[in-house]
Write an enzyme that holds these catalytic residues in place. Structure first.
Site, mmCIF file in Angstrom:
data_model
loop_
_atom_site.group_PDB
_atom_site.id
_atom_site.type_symbol
_atom_site.label_atom_id
_atom_site.label_comp_id
_atom_site.label_asym_id
_atom_site.label_seq_id
_atom_site.Cartn_x
_atom_site.Cartn_y
_atom_site.Cartn_z
ATOM 1 N N LYS A 1 -59.954 -45.606 -15.453
ATOM 2 C CA LYS A 1 -58.802 -45.281 -16.295
ATOM 3 C C LYS A 1 -57.697 -46.276 -15.968
ATOM 4 O O LYS A 1 -57.233 -46.370 -14.823
ATOM 5 C CB LYS A 1 -58.325 -43.850 -16.025
ATOM 6 C CG LYS A 1 -57.166 -43.404 -16.912
ATOM 7 C CD LYS A 1 -57.595 -43.213 -18.346
ATOM 8 C CE LYS A 1 -56.433 -42.656 -19.183
ATOM 9 N NZ LYS A 1 -56.817 -42.416 -20.580
ATOM 10 N N GLY B 1 -64.611 -39.789 -32.767
ATOM 11 C CA GLY B 1 -64.435 -38.968 -31.575
ATOM 12 C C GLY B 1 -64.706 -37.502 -31.759
ATOM 13 O O GLY B 1 -65.046 -36.807 -30.794
ATOM 14 N N ASP C 1 -58.455 -38.253 -16.559
ATOM 15 C CA ASP C 1 -59.488 -38.514 -17.558
ATOM 16 C C ASP C 1 -60.767 -39.073 -16.945
ATOM 17 O O ASP C 1 -61.870 -38.736 -17.369
ATOM 18 C CB ASP C 1 -58.952 -39.484 -18.616
ATOM 19 C CG ASP C 1 -57.875 -38.866 -19.482
ATOM 20 O OD1 ASP C 1 -57.772 -37.622 -19.512
ATOM 21 O OD2 ASP C 1 -57.123 -39.626 -20.117
ATOM 22 N N THR D 1 -51.537 -40.874 -17.189
ATOM 23 C CA THR D 1 -50.212 -40.254 -17.254
ATOM 24 C C THR D 1 -50.350 -38.751 -17.484
ATOM 25 O O THR D 1 -51.375 -38.264 -17.942
ATOM 26 C CB THR D 1 -49.364 -40.864 -18.382
ATOM 27 O OG1 THR D 1 -49.975 -40.570 -19.651
ATOM 28 C CG2 THR D 1 -49.234 -42.372 -18.221
ATOM 29 N N LYS E 1 -61.052 -40.218 -26.832
ATOM 30 C CA LYS E 1 -61.483 -41.347 -25.998
ATOM 31 C C LYS E 1 -62.225 -40.902 -24.747
ATOM 32 O O LYS E 1 -63.247 -41.477 -24.375
ATOM 33 C CB LYS E 1 -60.278 -42.192 -25.584
ATOM 34 C CG LYS E 1 -59.640 -43.008 -26.676
ATOM 35 C CD LYS E 1 -58.617 -43.979 -26.110
ATOM 36 C CE LYS E 1 -57.536 -43.320 -25.291
ATOM 37 N NZ LYS E 1 -56.723 -42.356 -26.072
ATOM 38 N N THR E 2 -61.684 -39.881 -24.066
ATOM 39 C CA THR E 2 -62.282 -39.482 -22.796
ATOM 40 C C THR E 2 -63.665 -38.883 -22.994
ATOM 41 O O THR E 2 -64.594 -39.172 -22.225
ATOM 42 C CB THR E 2 -61.362 -38.499 -22.062
ATOM 43 O OG1 THR E 2 -60.113 -39.147 -21.776
ATOM 44 C CG2 THR E 2 -61.986 -38.023 -20.764
#
EC number: 6.3.3.3
Length: 238
Positions: free
Chosen positions: A37, A170, A50, A41, A15-16
């Site tokens: 974001k 991804g 991120d 966590t 995702k990042t």
């Protein structure tokens, strides 16, 4: 499109790095970009999260977080264990709306998958997307096992009446196996949404200058790129 929510079919699907590519492509197209974001966590005070990693790769974007928690857990659990207030979907939507007053595009990256809980009331990224009335881009894995999680995510988006912008793989392997090659056809079919890009394996390890130059070639025109699903499928799906 003022907002785009980026979710995944699970953790570690890219995702990042996809968010960074989206930001880089939008910047290259002349748009101002913020990366938000929703809940970070697994990082401590002063450590890069991120959003900052996306900015490092993408270039001059605004990086922001709604909240961060030290343990690498679901946001609701991490908040509870840290004795801190949880993130609520409305918090995410309000932070994104504020960023949108100064940016052409706000990319909202979730934590884990679509229904990972933010709080004890069961608030999720899907709820934030609904408040923003934002399309949701789903980052998926390439290989065996991805079809089930992709279809489940797509069904939940549909059940909630949320727009699914499309899919992005991804991490596309340098040597794709049979399952990955077949999934180029099967993924958009099970999701009922177009395949809008594929990032090469290891894209996030590239130097930022190389990443920014290459990013538009990994994403379809709808995402400010020049990637063509048919050409990619013809080349990689054999």
């Amino acid at each position: 499109m003022a907002f785009l929510v980026v979710t995944g079919t699970g953790t570690e699907v890219g995702k990042t790095v996809v968010t960074a590519a989206l930001a880089a492509a939008a910047l290259a197209a002349g748009r101002s970009v913020a990366v938000l974001k929703a809940a970070q966590t697994g990082v401590g005070p002063g450590e890069a999260g991120d959003a900052r990693e996306a900015a490092r790769l993408a270039g001059p974007v605004t990086a922001a977080e709604v909240a961060r928690y030290p343990e690498p857990l679901a946001p609701g659990t991490a908040a509870r264990r840290a004795g801190r207030a949880p993130v609520r979907p409305r918090d995410v939507a309000e932070a994104a709306a504020k960023l949108a007053t100064e940016h052409d595009l706000v990319l909202v990256e979730g934590a884990g998958g679509l229904l990972v809980r933010f709080d004890a009331q069961g608030g999720t990224l899907a709820d934030a997307a609904a408040l923003l009335r934002a399309p949701v881009l789903v980052v998926v894995a390439a290989g065996l096992g991805t079809l089930n999680s992709t279809e489940l995510t797509a069904r939940e988006l549909g059940r909630r009446g949320l727009e699914q912008a499309g899919l992005v793989i991804g991490s596309w392997p340098a040597g794709p196996d049979l399952a990955a090659r077949c999934n180029l056809t099967d993924l958009p079919e099970v999701a009922g949404a177009p395949l809008l890009g594929a990032l090469p394996e290891g894209a996030g390890a590239q130097a930022p200058v190389a990443f920014r130059s290459a990013a538009p070639g990994w994403l379809a025109p709808r995402l400010h790129g020049m990637w063509d699903a048919g050409v990619f499928r013809e080349r990689e799906g054999r």
